[in-house]
Structures are given as C-alpha cells and as structure tokens.
Design a protein around this motif. Structure first.
Motif, PDB file in Angstrom:
ATOM      1  N   VAL A   1       0.848  -1.184   0.000  1.00  0.00           N
ATOM      2  CA  VAL A   1       0.000   0.000   0.000  1.00  0.00           C
ATOM      3  C   VAL A   1       0.884   1.233   0.000  1.00  0.00           C
ATOM      4  N   PRO A   2       0.395   2.309  -0.599  1.00  0.00           N
ATOM      5  CA  PRO A   2       1.162   3.546  -0.608  1.00  0.00           C
ATOM      6  C   PRO A   2       1.112   4.217   0.763  1.00  0.00           C
ATOM      7  N   HIS A   3       2.198   4.877   1.107  1.00  0.00           N
ATOM      8  CA  HIS A   3       2.280   5.578   2.398  1.00  0.00           C
ATOM      9  C   HIS A   3       3.118   6.830   2.200  1.00  0.00           C
ATOM     10  N   ILE A   4       2.641   7.938   2.753  1.00  0.00           N
ATOM     11  CA  ILE A   4       3.377   9.199   2.713  1.00  0.00           C
ATOM     12  C   ILE A   4       3.778   9.532   4.140  1.00  0.00           C
ATOM     13  N   THR A   5       5.072   9.643   4.369  1.00  0.00           N
ATOM     14  CA  THR A   5       5.575   9.911   5.718  1.00  0.00           C
ATOM     15  C   THR A   5       5.250  11.349   6.124  1.00  0.00           C
TER      16      THR A   5
ATOM     17  N   ASP B   1       7.137  13.683   6.735  1.00  0.00           N
ATOM     18  CA  ASP B   1       7.969  14.667   6.033  1.00  0.00           C
ATOM     19  C   ASP B   1       7.723  14.655   4.512  1.00  0.00           C
ATOM     20  N   GLY B   2       6.651  13.974   4.087  1.00  0.00           N
ATOM     21  CA  GLY B   2       6.234  14.033   2.689  1.00  0.00           C
ATOM     22  C   GLY B   2       6.853  13.021   1.756  1.00  0.00           C
ATOM     23  N   LYS B   3       7.633  12.073   2.272  1.00  0.00           N
ATOM     24  CA  LYS B   3       8.255  11.068   1.396  1.00  0.00           C
ATOM     25  C   LYS B   3       7.258   9.950   1.093  1.00  0.00           C
ATOM     26  N   PHE B   4       7.274   9.535  -0.167  1.00  0.00           N
ATOM     27  CA  PHE B   4       6.382   8.470  -0.623  1.00  0.00           C
ATOM     28  C   PHE B   4       7.092   7.124  -0.534  1.00  0.00           C
ATOM     29  N   HIS B   5       6.393   6.129   0.027  1.00  0.00           N
ATOM     30  CA  HIS B   5       6.926   4.766   0.147  1.00  0.00           C
ATOM     31  C   HIS B   5       5.820   3.763  -0.144  1.00  0.00           C
ATOM     32  N   LEU B   6       6.231   2.536  -0.361  1.00  0.00           N
ATOM     33  CA  LEU B   6       5.315   1.403  -0.334  1.00  0.00           C
ATOM     34  C   LEU B   6       5.609   0.635   0.938  1.00  0.00           C
ATOM     35  N   ILE B   7       4.541   0.241   1.623  1.00  0.00           N
ATOM     36  CA  ILE B   7       4.693  -0.559   2.834  1.00  0.00           C
ATOM     37  C   ILE B   7       3.807  -1.788   2.713  1.00  0.00           C
ATOM     38  N   LEU B   8       4.061  -2.770   3.584  1.00  0.00           N
ATOM     39  CA  LEU B   8       3.176  -3.933   3.638  1.00  0.00           C
ATOM     40  C   LEU B   8       1.844  -3.519   4.230  1.00  0.00           C
ATOM     41  N   ASP B   9       0.772  -3.998   3.640  1.00  0.00           N
ATOM     42  CA  ASP B   9      -0.566  -3.708   4.141  1.00  0.00           C
ATOM     43  C   ASP B   9      -0.829  -4.594   5.349  1.00  0.00           C
ATOM     44  N   GLU B  10      -0.743  -4.001   6.508  1.00  0.00           N
ATOM     45  CA  GLU B  10      -0.959  -4.761   7.737  1.00  0.00           C
ATOM     46  C   GLU B  10      -2.267  -4.376   8.411  1.00  0.00           C
ATOM     47  N   ASN B  11      -3.228  -3.928   7.597  1.00  0.00           N
ATOM     48  CA  ASN B  11      -4.563  -3.662   8.120  1.00  0.00           C
ATOM     49  C   ASN B  11      -5.162  -4.962   8.623  1.00  0.00           C
ATOM     50  N   GLU B  12      -6.152  -4.838   9.464  1.00  0.00           N
ATOM     51  CA  GLU B  12      -6.837  -6.037   9.939  1.00  0.00           C
ATOM     52  C   GLU B  12      -7.840  -6.469   8.882  1.00  0.00           C
ATOM     53  N   PHE B  13      -7.739  -7.720   8.487  1.00  0.00           N
ATOM     54  CA  PHE B  13      -8.659  -8.307   7.529  1.00  0.00           C
ATOM     55  C   PHE B  13      -9.323  -9.513   8.183  1.00  0.00           C
ATOM     56  N   PRO B  14     -10.457  -9.936   7.647  1.00  0.00           N
ATOM     57  CA  PRO B  14     -11.101 -11.134   8.193  1.00  0.00           C
ATOM     58  C   PRO B  14     -10.456 -12.426   7.674  1.00  0.00           C
ATOM     59  N   TYR B  15      -9.258 -12.309   7.161  1.00  0.00           N
ATOM     60  CA  TYR B  15      -8.498 -13.460   6.684  1.00  0.00           C
ATOM     61  C   TYR B  15      -7.027 -13.171   6.914  1.00  0.00           C
ATOM     62  N   GLU B  16      -6.215 -14.191   6.750  1.00  0.00           N
ATOM     63  CA  GLU B  16      -4.780 -14.029   6.946  1.00  0.00           C
ATOM     64  C   GLU B  16      -4.062 -14.215   5.614  1.00  0.00           C
ATOM     65  N   CYS B  17      -3.234 -13.254   5.259  1.00  0.00           N
ATOM     66  CA  CYS B  17      -2.474 -13.346   4.016  1.00  0.00           C
ATOM     67  C   CYS B  17      -1.151 -14.057   4.299  1.00  0.00           C
ATOM     68  N   PRO B  18      -0.912 -15.209   3.666  1.00  0.00           N
ATOM     69  CA  PRO B  18       0.338 -15.937   3.887  1.00  0.00           C
ATOM     70  C   PRO B  18       1.589 -15.144   3.503  1.00  0.00           C
ATOM     71  N   ILE B  19       1.479 -14.246   2.544  1.00  0.00           N
ATOM     72  CA  ILE B  19       2.640 -13.445   2.151  1.00  0.00           C
ATOM     73  C   ILE B  19       3.107 -12.602   3.336  1.00  0.00           C
ATOM     74  N   ILE B  20       2.149 -11.975   4.002  1.00  0.00           N
ATOM     75  CA  ILE B  20       2.484 -11.133   5.153  1.00  0.00           C
ATOM     76  C   ILE B  20       2.840 -11.994   6.359  1.00  0.00           C
ATOM     77  N   ARG B  21       2.011 -12.988   6.623  1.00  0.00           N
ATOM     78  CA  ARG B  21       2.231 -13.852   7.789  1.00  0.00           C
ATOM     79  C   ARG B  21       3.605 -14.508   7.767  1.00  0.00           C
ATOM     80  N   ASP B  22       3.989 -15.023   6.599  1.00  0.00           N
ATOM     81  CA  ASP B  22       5.245 -15.766   6.478  1.00  0.00           C
ATOM     82  C   ASP B  22       6.403 -14.893   6.010  1.00  0.00           C
TER      83      ASP B  22
END
Length: 188
Positions: free
Chosen positions: A114-118, A120-141
């Motif tokens: 997911v996109p994230h702006i710090t 201080d205005g810097k743009f990054h991509l971060i892992l989407d660690e929102n709460e979902f009603p399921y578990e993503c193996p990519i993030i989990r593992d």
C-alpha cells in the motif's frame, strides 16, 4: 482541462496492463490461501463485510461487466478526507472466486503493498498490515516479494497519487496509520 471518461478508462487500462505483467510471487499467490480474499458466501463467510474501494475513474472499467456490481457511497458517510467531494465507488464480484481476473481493482493488483506518505512528505510502499477477516500468507510468512512487482507497483502508485483525490486519501490513510502504531515495514 477536463479528461473524458474514454480517456480516463484508457489511462486506467494502461495501469492494469502494466500491473498484469508482474506478480508479488513467481506464481498466483491466491493458490497459497485458496483465494480467501475473493471468497464471499452470504451464509458463512468472514469476508462478507469486506469491500473493494475503487480509485477515481476505475468504476468505468466495470461498465459492461457481467461479473461485477459497482455501487457508490457519498464520501461524507465514510472515513474519507473532507477534501474528497466525488462519490466513492465500490465493486463487488457476483460469483466469487470465479470473477474476471482481468478486472481486478488496482488495490488487488498491488496487494500486499500500500502507498504511504511519511510525515515529512516522502512516498513509500509498505506492507498492508490492516486487519482483515483473513490471513495473508505473504504477510504472515514474510515472503520475499518479486523485485519487478515492487518497482512496477511503486511507479503505478506514483502516477496515481498525482490525482489530488488519491493523494489526499493516501495522506489521510498514512496519518491514520501513523496514529495507530509507529513502525511498519517499508518495502520501497
């Protein structure tokens, strides 16, 4: 200068085409979890309240689709930036998980990033660690994402945040994320 719906649809299609050439892993990551993010069952499904928000103009991609329904919501009814005046569109698959994969929304194509702006205005991509009603193996593992997927996703989101509505939403989500917790995994 006003962009026509046809021009907007062509622009979104170009982004879809670019994202279709990359994948988070060397295989369809839906095979890891049984496409859990796409499942929907009226009677017994933890995902029935999960909705997919579309980015501005993306609703045009579903005009002639038999697989998806598009709905709109007044942004004042949502936790959206006050600057967002246009309707917010959401999409729902009619026959999950057997939907037209070519019409996956951008947020599906770029997940788990997911996109994230710090602050201080810097743009990054971060892992989407929102709460979902399921578990993503990519993030989990903590699976390593393909470099071309990361680079392409970064470039696509850089284009998308040039839209003032998208930029304000990403900034809004970033501040909300910062307020919830400090520290997230910056991927790029």
């Amino acid at each position: 200068m006003q962009i026509t719906p046809e021009e907007m649809k062509k622009s979104i299609q170009k982004l879809y085409d670019v994202l279709d050439k990359v994948s988070p892993l060397d295989y369809d990551c839906g095979k890891l979890c049984g496409e859990v993010c796409c499942l929907y069952d009226e009677d017994d499904c933890p995902n029935k309240d999960l909705v997919l928000y579309l980015l501005p103009g993306e609703e045009l991609m579903y005009d002639d689709s038999e697989y998806f329904e598009v709905y709109y919501i007044d942004p004042r009814e949502l936790d959206y930036p006050r600057s967002w005046k246009d309707d917010v569109f959401i999409v729902e698959c009619n026959n999950p998980p057997h939907c037209d994969r070519k019409l996956r929304p951008i947020q599906c194509r770029t997940f788990p990033l997911v996109p994230h702006i710090t602050g201080d205005g810097k743009f990054h991509l971060i892992l989407d660690e929102n709460e979902f009603p399921y578990e993503c193996p990519i993030i989990r593992d903590n699976l390593e994402l393909n470099r071309d997927f990361i680079e392409t996703t970064y470039k696509v989101w850089k284009v998308l945040i040039s839209n003032p509505n998208v930029h304000s939403l990403i900034l809004y989500d970033s501040r909300r994320r910062d307020n919830k917790r400090k520290g997230y995994k910056i991927i790029k």
